[in-house]
Write an enzyme that holds these catalytic residues in place. Sequence first.
Site, PDB file in Angstrom:
ATOM      1  N   LYS A 116     105.138  -4.802  12.968  1.00  0.00           N
ATOM      2  CA  LYS A 116     105.114  -3.351  13.165  1.00  0.00           C
ATOM      3  C   LYS A 116     103.689  -2.812  13.183  1.00  0.00           C
ATOM      4  O   LYS A 116     103.382  -1.874  13.920  1.00  0.00           O
ATOM      5  CB  LYS A 116     105.941  -2.668  12.074  1.00  0.00           C
ATOM      6  CG  LYS A 116     107.448  -2.844  12.230  1.00  0.00           C
ATOM      7  CD  LYS A 116     108.192  -2.061  11.175  1.00  0.00           C
ATOM      8  CE  LYS A 116     109.708  -2.074  11.422  1.00  0.00           C
ATOM      9  NZ  LYS A 116     110.288  -3.405  11.345  1.00  0.00           N
ATOM     10  N   LYS A 158     107.390   0.229   4.942  1.00  0.00           N
ATOM     11  CA  LYS A 158     108.176  -0.556   5.897  1.00  0.00           C
ATOM     12  C   LYS A 158     107.578  -1.946   6.024  1.00  0.00           C
ATOM     13  O   LYS A 158     106.357  -2.100   6.144  1.00  0.00           O
ATOM     14  CB  LYS A 158     108.183   0.118   7.275  1.00  0.00           C
ATOM     15  CG  LYS A 158     108.876   1.457   7.304  1.00  0.00           C
ATOM     16  CD  LYS A 158     108.687   2.173   8.630  1.00  0.00           C
ATOM     17  CE  LYS A 158     109.372   1.479   9.770  1.00  0.00           C
ATOM     18  NZ  LYS A 158     109.264   2.258  11.024  1.00  0.00           N
ATOM     19  N   GLY A 164     116.527  -3.601  10.631  1.00  0.00           N
ATOM     20  CA  GLY A 164     117.808  -3.386   9.977  1.00  0.00           C
ATOM     21  C   GLY A 164     117.716  -2.747   8.615  1.00  0.00           C
ATOM     22  O   GLY A 164     118.613  -2.893   7.789  1.00  0.00           O
ATOM     23  N   HIS A 208     116.692  10.079  14.743  1.00  0.00           N
ATOM     24  CA  HIS A 208     116.374   8.729  15.202  1.00  0.00           C
ATOM     25  C   HIS A 208     116.972   8.589  16.598  1.00  0.00           C
ATOM     26  O   HIS A 208     118.185   8.445  16.759  1.00  0.00           O
ATOM     27  CB  HIS A 208     116.977   7.698  14.239  1.00  0.00           C
ATOM     28  CG  HIS A 208     116.657   6.288  14.579  1.00  0.00           C
ATOM     29  ND1 HIS A 208     116.512   5.315  13.623  1.00  0.00           N
ATOM     30  CD2 HIS A 208     116.456   5.657  15.761  1.00  0.00           C
ATOM     31  CE1 HIS A 208     116.243   4.157  14.200  1.00  0.00           C
ATOM     32  NE2 HIS A 208     116.213   4.351  15.509  1.00  0.00           N
ATOM     33  N   HIS A 235     119.078   3.124   5.491  1.00  0.00           N
ATOM     34  CA  HIS A 235     118.266   2.948   6.701  1.00  0.00           C
ATOM     35  C   HIS A 235     118.979   2.109   7.754  1.00  0.00           C
ATOM     36  O   HIS A 235     118.339   1.580   8.668  1.00  0.00           O
ATOM     37  CB  HIS A 235     116.901   2.317   6.374  1.00  0.00           C
ATOM     38  CG  HIS A 235     116.096   3.095   5.388  1.00  0.00           C
ATOM     39  ND1 HIS A 235     115.558   4.324   5.670  1.00  0.00           N
ATOM     40  CD2 HIS A 235     115.763   2.826   4.102  1.00  0.00           C
ATOM     41  CE1 HIS A 235     114.911   4.775   4.610  1.00  0.00           C
ATOM     42  NE2 HIS A 235     115.029   3.892   3.644  1.00  0.00           N
ATOM     43  N   GLU A 275     112.317   2.737  19.872  1.00  0.00           N
ATOM     44  CA  GLU A 275     112.860   3.679  18.903  1.00  0.00           C
ATOM     45  C   GLU A 275     111.826   4.754  18.574  1.00  0.00           C
ATOM     46  O   GLU A 275     110.656   4.451  18.329  1.00  0.00           O
ATOM     47  CB  GLU A 275     113.292   2.944  17.638  1.00  0.00           C
ATOM     48  CG  GLU A 275     114.315   1.846  17.931  1.00  0.00           C
ATOM     49  CD  GLU A 275     115.012   1.348  16.689  1.00  0.00           C
ATOM     50  OE1 GLU A 275     114.727   1.866  15.587  1.00  0.00           O
ATOM     51  OE2 GLU A 275     115.859   0.448  16.812  1.00  0.00           O
ATOM     52  N   ARG A 292     115.206  -7.104  21.996  1.00  0.00           N
ATOM     53  CA  ARG A 292     116.520  -7.754  22.087  1.00  0.00           C
ATOM     54  C   ARG A 292     117.560  -6.704  22.440  1.00  0.00           C
ATOM     55  O   ARG A 292     117.253  -5.516  22.550  1.00  0.00           O
ATOM     56  CB  ARG A 292     116.881  -8.373  20.740  1.00  0.00           C
ATOM     57  CG  ARG A 292     116.798  -7.369  19.588  1.00  0.00           C
ATOM     58  CD  ARG A 292     117.357  -7.896  18.296  1.00  0.00           C
ATOM     59  NE  ARG A 292     117.019  -7.066  17.152  1.00  0.00           N
ATOM     60  CZ  ARG A 292     117.599  -5.928  16.824  1.00  0.00           C
ATOM     61  NH1 ARG A 292     118.564  -5.454  17.588  1.00  0.00           N
ATOM     62  NH2 ARG A 292     117.237  -5.248  15.746  1.00  0.00           N
TER      63      ARG A 292
END
Length: 667
Positions: A116, A158, A164, A208, A235, A275, A292
């Site tokens: 990330k 994070k 997930g 989101h 989350h 996202e 994916r």
Amino acid sequence: MFTKLLIANRGEIACRIIHTARRLGIATVAVYSDADRNALHVQLADEAVHIGPAPARESYLVIEHIIEAALSTGAEAIHPGYGFLSENAGFARACADNGICFVGPPTGAIEAMGSKSAAKEIMGAAGVPLVPGYHGADQDPALLQAEADKMGYPVLLKATAGGGGKGMRQVWSAEEFDAALAAAQRESSASFGDATMLVEKYLTKPRHVEVQVFCDNHGNGIYLAERDCSVQRRHQKVIEEAPAPGMTAELREAMGNTALQAAQAIDYRGAGTVEFLLDEDGSFYFMEMNTRLQVEHPVTEMITGQDLVEWQLRVAAGETLPLTQAQLVLRGHAFEARVYAEDPDNDFLPVTGTLAYLRPPAESPHVRVDTGVQQGDEISVYYDPMIAKLIVWDESRERALQRLATALMDYRIGGTVTNLDFLYNLATAAPFQRAELDTGFIERHSALIFHEREQDLERELPLAALALLLYRQQQAAPGGSTDPWSPWNSGSAWRLNEPHAHEFVLHCHQQDFPVSVIQHQDASYHIRSNGRDDILRGQLDGDLLQVEHAGHRQRATLARTEDGFTLYLADGACHFREVRPDTGETDGSGAGSGLAAPMNGTVVTLLVEPGARVDAKTPLLVMEAMKMEHTIRAPVAGVVEQFFFAAGDLVDGGAELLAFSAEEEGS
């Protein structure tokens, strides 16, 4: 096009891929662990190869076993599904090294988005808007906290390698930072083998919203609208929908083009999801890119009329995208609800069990059920506890939402606790129907969703009492005995020269309520509960309850569940059960003290030493099961005398984890 495809996954997504491959005339190879020997995906595939023991790290995550299975069966391509090895660059590289097509993006794209922190740097350089935060390599806890202090709380920790909801924690003050960081790092290390964290400013009411993108090997790219995934717990997404409510054509184009810009920055190929966090003022920020297929891809399929797995296979085989941006047509609205074996009333803890009874709603052009289980299957401690994805479509959001509520009401699962009534309450909640969405929706409306309000109790308790009584009478009706006049076949509570009176205790709204019901000759029922008196009339025909209360007639559906009943009303579901009389068989040892394992799982770590004196709510140990961590805390101040398990031990749900002595008051 390929002639044989291996699916390096299990459960629902493996079955989903097999269905498309079969339609395209592609032979399929499944892989399975010891726990999945008789699984549905194994039965559906043309061939199946055993790859190891039940734990995923010894089977589905072992690259060598997957490659060997593909080579031994002559599979030309491998589809990784989602989860497991789907975003593992080493796996994609191993496929290429062995002459096998990886149905996914290039290795470089996976590596670029795999961290990330690195992804944020790449996106920032490409001009993609970012949430303010720290994404650096220096992981000194003091530096991370200093960065958080500089941003101002709340912040979000994070895992850079995560997904997930794993390795993620909200931190609301500086005092919470150290404990939250340790927990997030521990969970990230266990899930991904990497404890590196990033720190971002936490937006308090964001939505989101994610954009589905596709790129081929010929320079073409397209975005297939967006999905709103704001409604989440831990989350993790609960109900997703497409298109996003309130989305204007201008905002869709801006977010879609930005998503393609992100994909082009890493030379992307295949299906990907970008996202974003969408703020109240219409500004949006890049969050991450999943290289994916997403769990929620069916809602995009429903509004576009496209099969995204087919698109993946065609792109991987070298074909061009089936549509251009101008040719894409959006139609209607779709929802996806994730049906889980979990207990919403117990912090959504996953549960195990056998699916002794399984009856999904009937499928149609409006209703689709994607699942990897069948009646009789076991919900295992080793994998995610998802039972199915329930997808609905209709011409408008309002009509699709009605379809969702009806389908949830028609879903029947016995043998394990599920989140069906929670999903129904969520789908029928007025704020959700008004699309007042953000990522804190469930927490903010918990009293409404869980029916914790006094007016809900006053309305639902007498209905539950009547439903239980009518169910009893229905079950006692003649048919099970050769003598239809036998008194043992009556559930009417008949007494000579006395009213037909019933007394029992109902557990409803997390409380126990003594209930008295007097059945009158005019087929009315006088129900006394929680200090109230109500007169109801009703009848139960199969699972359809028709009831009249204070001149108000309504219909409801009664469903038998593993631990009681669910009564589905027009504006929510009421779960209840009869409390059996105490026959003195319990030992009073305090099994409900909170020091028993809440689920089958593995002890991750012990947080205090035996003999330690602790305050109330002090974390004592951490368990993990089904991709979720749970912390056991001290119920009161006291002393931890002994742990009965060590880190790494498997524990059965309900097993006592430690010996604990409560501190006497005043000591």
